[in-house]
Enzyme design. Structure first.
Site, PDB file in Angstrom:
ATOM      1  N   GLY A 102       0.805  -1.223   0.000  1.00 14.15           N
ATOM      2  CA  GLY A 102       0.000   0.000   0.000  1.00 14.15           C
ATOM      3  C   GLY A 102       0.830   1.262   0.000  1.00 14.15           C
ATOM      4  O   GLY A 102       0.280   2.364   0.158  1.00 14.15           O
ATOM      5  N   GLU A 108       4.861   3.042   8.389  1.00 14.52           N
ATOM      6  CA  GLU A 108       4.570   1.823   9.142  1.00 14.52           C
ATOM      7  C   GLU A 108       5.760   1.429  10.006  1.00 14.52           C
ATOM      8  O   GLU A 108       5.591   1.021  11.161  1.00 14.52           O
ATOM      9  CB  GLU A 108       4.199   0.700   8.170  1.00 14.52           C
ATOM     10  CG  GLU A 108       2.836   0.903   7.520  1.00 14.52           C
ATOM     11  CD  GLU A 108       2.552  -0.040   6.367  1.00 14.52           C
ATOM     12  OE1 GLU A 108       1.414  -0.020   5.872  1.00 14.52           O
ATOM     13  OE2 GLU A 108       3.464  -0.784   5.961  1.00 14.52           O
TER      14      GLU A 108
END
Length: 228
Positions: A102, A108
Site C-alpha cells: 500500500g 509503518e
C-alpha cells in the site's frame, strides 16, 4: 475442527475483529494501512469510546479513522504506543514480514518502532516459508531510483518504479516506490540492514528488526494466533 469456506474478505473481517482483544482501554492505538486494516478500523469504531485515539501510518487510514469519529494523534505527540495493528504482504515462521504493498512502509516502520507490541493481522495466503515471492517494495528518493534498480540487479532481483496512471507513484512522503521481483530473502535481518545502507533508500519493505510479535491469521478453521 470443521473446515468452513470463507471468502478472503470474510477472513480479513475475522482477524480485524480479533485484533480488538489486544486494544487496551484508554490506549492510543497504532493503526496501519491496507484492506485488512480497514476491517480493523471498522471494528475499532464500535469501541471508540474506550480508547483515547490512534496514530496512523497513512493519509488514507487517517481519513477513514476520522470519518468514523476516532481522534488521530501526530506520532510526535505520543511517547510510546502500546500496540500497533497492521497487515502484511508476506509473513514467515519467525514473524519477519514483507510490507509496503500500500506504499506506506516508511510510516509503518516508524510506528512499529514506537510501539511495544506489533500485532499482524493477515489471511492464510500471506503465510510463507521464505520471503520474496511478493514483490519487495522499497521507498526511495527519486534521484536515486535508477542506481538502486541496478543494485538489486546485482543481487539477482528485477526492479522497477511503481506507477500510477502512467506516472511514478508518489508516496505520502513525496518519494517513489521500487518493486523488486525475483528475490529469495533467506536472512531478512542481514538483507534489511544491507539495503538500509544504500544511499537514497528511505525504507525497505522487509520488517525484520521490527517484526511481528503476534500474528492473527485468518484460516478456514477460524483465527489462528501465532506468537514469535
Amino acid at each position: 475442527m470443521t473446515s468452513t469456506t470463507f471468502t478472503q474478505d470474510e477472513l480479513k473481517a475475522q482477524v480485524g475483529r480479533a485484533a480488538l482483544d489486544y486494544v487496551m482501554r484508554g490506549a492510543i492505538v497504532g493503526v496501519g494501512t491496507g484492506s485488512t486494516v480497514n476491517k480493523f478500523i471498522d471494528a475499532l469504531a464500535a469501541v471508540k469510546s474506550a480508547i483515547r485515539g490512534a496514530v496512523s501510518s497513512s493519509l488514507a487510514s487517517t481519513e477513514r479513522l476520522r470519518e468514523l469519529g476516532i481522534e488521530v494523534f501526530d506520532s510526535n505527540a505520543v511517547d510510546e504506543i502500546a500496540v500497533y495493528i497492521d497487515g502484511a504482504d508476506e509473513i514467515d515462521p519467525h514473524g519477519y514480514m514483507i510490507k509496503g504493498g500500500g506504499a506506506a512502509l516508511t510510516r509503518e516502520k516508524i510506528i512499529a518502532a514506537q510501539s511495544r507490541r506489533f500485532v499482524c493481522i493477515a489471511d492464510a495466503s500471506k503465510q510463507v516459508q521464505t520471503l520474496g515471492a511478493f514483490p519487495l517494495p522499497v521507498e526511495v528518493i527519486p534521484m536515486a531510483a535508477r542506481r538502486i534498480v541496478r543494485e538489486f540487479a546485482r543481487l539477482g532481483g528485477t526492479a522497477q518504479v511503481r506507477e500510477k496512471d502512467g506516472e511514478p507513484l508518489v508516496t505520502d512522503n513525496g518519494q517513489h516506490i521500487i518493486d523488486v521481483r525475483g528475490l529469495h530473502i533467506a536472512d531478512p535481518l542481514a538483507f534489511e540492514a544491507e539495503v538500509n545502507q544504500w544511499p537514497g533508500v528511505v525504507a525497505v519493505g522487509v520488517f525484520a528488526r521490527n517484526r511481528a510479535d503476534i500474528c492473527l491469521l485468518g484460516t478456514s478453521q477460524g483465527v489462528r494466533t501465532l506468537r514469535f
